[in-house]
Write an enzyme that holds these catalytic residues in place. Structure first.
Site, mmCIF file in Angstrom:
data_model
loop_
_atom_site.group_PDB
_atom_site.id
_atom_site.type_symbol
_atom_site.label_atom_id
_atom_site.label_comp_id
_atom_site.label_asym_id
_atom_site.label_seq_id
_atom_site.Cartn_x
_atom_site.Cartn_y
_atom_site.Cartn_z
ATOM 1 N N LYS A 107 64.192 80.648 9.231
ATOM 2 C CA LYS A 107 64.998 81.603 8.474
ATOM 3 C C LYS A 107 65.246 81.046 7.076
ATOM 4 O O LYS A 107 65.407 79.841 6.897
ATOM 5 C CB LYS A 107 66.328 81.869 9.177
ATOM 6 C CG LYS A 107 66.167 82.489 10.563
ATOM 7 C CD LYS A 107 67.478 83.023 11.118
ATOM 8 C CE LYS A 107 68.571 81.997 11.171
ATOM 9 N NZ LYS A 107 68.233 80.805 11.957
ATOM 10 N N ASP A 112 67.667 75.135 6.506
ATOM 11 C CA ASP A 112 66.568 75.337 7.445
ATOM 12 C C ASP A 112 65.219 75.078 6.774
ATOM 13 O O ASP A 112 64.333 74.435 7.353
ATOM 14 C CB ASP A 112 66.600 76.763 7.999
ATOM 15 C CG ASP A 112 67.721 76.972 9.010
ATOM 16 O OD1 ASP A 112 68.381 75.987 9.369
ATOM 17 O OD2 ASP A 112 67.931 78.116 9.432
ATOM 18 N N HIS A 217 76.772 84.211 8.610
ATOM 19 C CA HIS A 217 77.599 83.012 8.662
ATOM 20 C C HIS A 217 78.996 83.283 8.121
ATOM 21 O O HIS A 217 79.720 82.357 7.772
ATOM 22 C CB HIS A 217 76.955 81.868 7.864
ATOM 23 C CG HIS A 217 75.567 81.559 8.289
ATOM 24 N ND1 HIS A 217 74.465 81.915 7.545
ATOM 25 C CD2 HIS A 217 75.096 80.961 9.408
ATOM 26 C CE1 HIS A 217 73.370 81.533 8.182
ATOM 27 N NE2 HIS A 217 73.716 80.959 9.313
ATOM 28 N N ASP A 378 100.558 104.984 29.035
ATOM 29 C CA ASP A 378 99.621 104.884 27.924
ATOM 30 C C ASP A 378 99.855 105.944 26.857
ATOM 31 O O ASP A 378 99.023 106.148 25.977
ATOM 32 C CB ASP A 378 98.169 104.964 28.419
ATOM 33 C CG ASP A 378 97.894 106.218 29.232
ATOM 34 O OD1 ASP A 378 98.838 107.007 29.432
ATOM 35 O OD2 ASP A 378 96.745 106.399 29.655
ATOM 36 N N SER A 422 93.249 111.682 36.503
ATOM 37 C CA SER A 422 93.849 112.043 37.787
ATOM 38 C C SER A 422 94.813 113.210 37.657
ATOM 39 O O SER A 422 94.973 113.999 38.592
ATOM 40 C CB SER A 422 94.567 110.824 38.376
ATOM 41 O OG SER A 422 95.560 110.346 37.480
ATOM 42 N N THR A 467 107.301 109.428 40.391
ATOM 43 C CA THR A 467 106.217 110.279 39.897
ATOM 44 C C THR A 467 106.782 111.677 39.677
ATOM 45 O O THR A 467 107.973 111.938 39.931
ATOM 46 C CB THR A 467 105.060 110.356 40.903
ATOM 47 O OG1 THR A 467 105.478 111.114 42.043
ATOM 48 C CG2 THR A 467 104.598 108.969 41.332
ATOM 49 N N ASP A 522 110.558 109.077 34.342
ATOM 50 C CA ASP A 522 109.118 109.240 34.500
ATOM 51 C C ASP A 522 108.682 110.447 33.672
ATOM 52 O O ASP A 522 109.242 111.549 33.821
ATOM 53 C CB ASP A 522 108.770 109.468 35.967
ATOM 54 C CG ASP A 522 107.291 109.758 36.151
ATOM 55 O OD1 ASP A 522 106.486 108.827 35.988
ATOM 56 O OD2 ASP A 522 106.958 110.926 36.404
ATOM 57 N N GLY A 524 106.041 112.348 33.783
ATOM 58 C CA GLY A 524 105.528 113.454 34.573
ATOM 59 C C GLY A 524 106.649 114.273 35.190
ATOM 60 O O GLY A 524 106.609 115.514 35.189
#
Length: 539
Positions: A107, A112, A217, A378, A422, A467, A522, A524
């Site tokens: 290279k 090198d 690099h 989340d 879900s 839940t 909760d 939900g």
């Protein structure tokens, strides 16, 4: 930044040991660590031309990861981002070079060029036949006198290795390698710099910035830009290439770009004018990395019959991705039966009013429910409920409002399609089971209870598990005996009770401690309470 290493001093040697341990005996090393680190094939064919490359470590799997039949005979490994010594390169030459000679693939970096070049001279003085090829494929600076050698070097490895494996002479192998090196072009893009283990990362890029034309690099890019979308980035990069005719494209992950990003970028590149001329695709894959740099590089190589055959030839080298012919994506029609039931619209003003009230309430509460979920999950419960509500709202006039069982089946179908994960599945199960019970002659409260029972059976949660069931179950009990207003109050009380529950049975909240859950409803259950309040208000 933390890294999985023992010490920086032993990093390269330890990494080589791990590579050899995972090779199943394919690879060996010279006994010279730490001054000489050379990885070589365990099954060398001394009658054929040897192909040798190498350079600084930190670019894995390059270079040692590409040692194997049809590619490299040996790789000489320097310290991180540092060229190996002359003695190390010479040791590699002497270890694998037989009467057929060897080709050094270098290279285009000063260290090198000098170390590999002097080692080549010393090997020739010892009677070895040695040819060299210098790769300078980086097009970031078109006027540069010494363009860098970057990921396009891998094309040279593969084509030269193929020719050597086929028994070509050193002169023929070198000529083909030089032809590839003269025509390959590469360009990189990154949104972060490289991190050397044991050293802090240099944070020179602001959020949303990217460097175009950077080295491998951690060198600064030629141009700092605001990172555009993938399609515009692909256009910006590919317009800088000048090759004509059919091409091979190598899409290289510079270290920490995700597979999703690399697939998106690959598709965007293939959709450009240059991409439409790509016949062979290699990657996307991490091939010549810059430690954990979040970036990618593109390398293109004009094709002829010999080069195409060499790139397509399979090699038993796990890190090599292989080349595939680019073809239009295969599309198949959706299977019969997926469209589901067709529903004849019907009108019931009371049902329409209740559906409209619930959907408006859930859409209006999207932000509040997301904020609640962000504390224990989340952060998307509001978006999930609102997505279901929007799907129903858009179809209210096309729903079978006057047929309770058909209405529930329609809700199951629309919510199941509109809501992922879900939540969508459980909602679809709830309404589908409710519909079945209504079809069998059950009353609304009994049918809804059957829906809850199915959700419990498939979802695994029950009362007290923090839940949405903690609001839904008491609401249905109250609905059965006392009507909608009582159901609304019961749902709200049930949701409030979840703030006093110290564990969750399912979902992301189930991974949190009691302290994290304390005092937070909760989300939900809160969404169910909002729905019942809207139903009660609608009458």
């Amino acid at each position: 930044m933390a890294h999985f290493i023992e010490t920086r001093a032993t990093l390269v040697g330890d990494a080589i040991a791990g590579l050899l341990a995972a090779s199943g005996g394919r690879l060996a090393r010279l006994d010279g660590d730490p001054d000489i680190r050379v990885v070589l094939r365990a099954d060398l064919d001394a009658d054929k031309v040897a192909v040798i490359s190498g350079g600084g470590s930190g670019h894995e799997p390059a270079h040692a990861g590409f040692v194997g039949p049809g590619m490299l005979s040996a790789a000489v490994c320097g310290d991180v981002f540092a060229s190996p010594s002359v003695d190390a390169v010479l040791a590699g030459i002497l270890a694998v070079t037989g009467p057929a000679g060897c080709l050094l693939v270098i290279k285009n970096y000063a260290g090198d060029r000098l170390n590999f070049g002097l080692a080549a001279e010393r090997a020739r003085a010892l009677g070895r036949k040695v040819e060299t090829v210098i790769v300078s494929d980086d097009i970031a600076l078109p006027a540069a006198k010494q363009p860098r050698g970057v990921a396009g070097t891998l094309f040279v490895h593969k084509v030269a290795g193929h020719a050597a494996r086929a028994g070509a002479s050193l002169e023929a192998v070198a000529a083909l390698a030089r032809r590839v090196a003269d025509s390959v072009q590469s360009l990189g893009i990154a949104v972060s710099t490289a991190t050397i283990p044991g050293s802090p990362r240099s944070e020179r890029l602001a959020e949303g910035q990217a460097e175009l034309g950077l080295g491998i690099h951690g060198e600064p890019g030629v141009e700092r830009i605001a990172l555009p979308g993938a399609a515009e980035l692909a256009r910006l990069m590919t317009e800088r290439f000048s090759a004509t005719g059919p091409l091979a494209l190598l899409v290289n992950n510079l270290g920490s770009a995700t597979a999703l990003e690399m697939q998106v970028l690959t598709q965007a590149v293939l959709a450009t004018d240059l991409g439409r001329r790509v016949r062979l695709l290699l990657g996307p894959a991490p091939l010549m990395t810059a430690l954990d740099m979040h970036g990618a590089s593109l390398s293109i190589l004009p094709l002829d019959d010999a080069i195409e055959a060499a790139l397509l030839a399979p090699v038993p080298v796990p890190a090599w991705p292989g080349a595939v012919r680019v073809a239009p994506p295969g599309l198949r029609p959706l299977p019969a039966g997926l469209a589901g039931e067709s529903f004849a619209p019907s009108r019931d003003p009371a049902v329409a009013a209740r559906l409209a009230a619930v959907t408006r309430a859930l859409i209006a509460s999207e932000g509040a429910l997301n904020a609640l979920d962000a504390k224990v999950g989340d952060g998307d419960t509001g978006t999930t409920f609102a997505g279901a509500a929007r799907a129903v709202q858009a179809d209210i006039d096309r729903l079978p409002q006057a047929d309770p069982a058909a209405l529930c089946r329609a809700l199951a179908e629309r919510i199941g399609r509109a809501v992922g994960g879900s939540s969508g599945v459980l909602a679809s199960i709830f309404f589908a089971a409710t519909a079945s019970a209504l079809t069998d002659g059950a009353s609304w409260p009994d049918a809804l209870e059957e829906g809850v029972a199915r959700v419990q059976g498939y979802g695994g949660a029950g009362p007290g598990d923090r839940t949405l069931l903690d609001a839904l179950i008491p609401a249905l009990v109250a609905l059965k005996s006392d009507g909608l207003d009582a159901a609304s109050a019961a749902a709200r009380a049930g949701a409030a009770a979840t703030a006093r529950m110290d564990r969750a049975a399912t979902g992301r909240s189930s991974y949190l401690s009691a302290a994290d859950l304390a005092g937070v409803e909760d989300p939900g259950a809160a969404g169910v309470a909002l729905a019942f309040e809207a139903l009660a208000a609608a009458g």
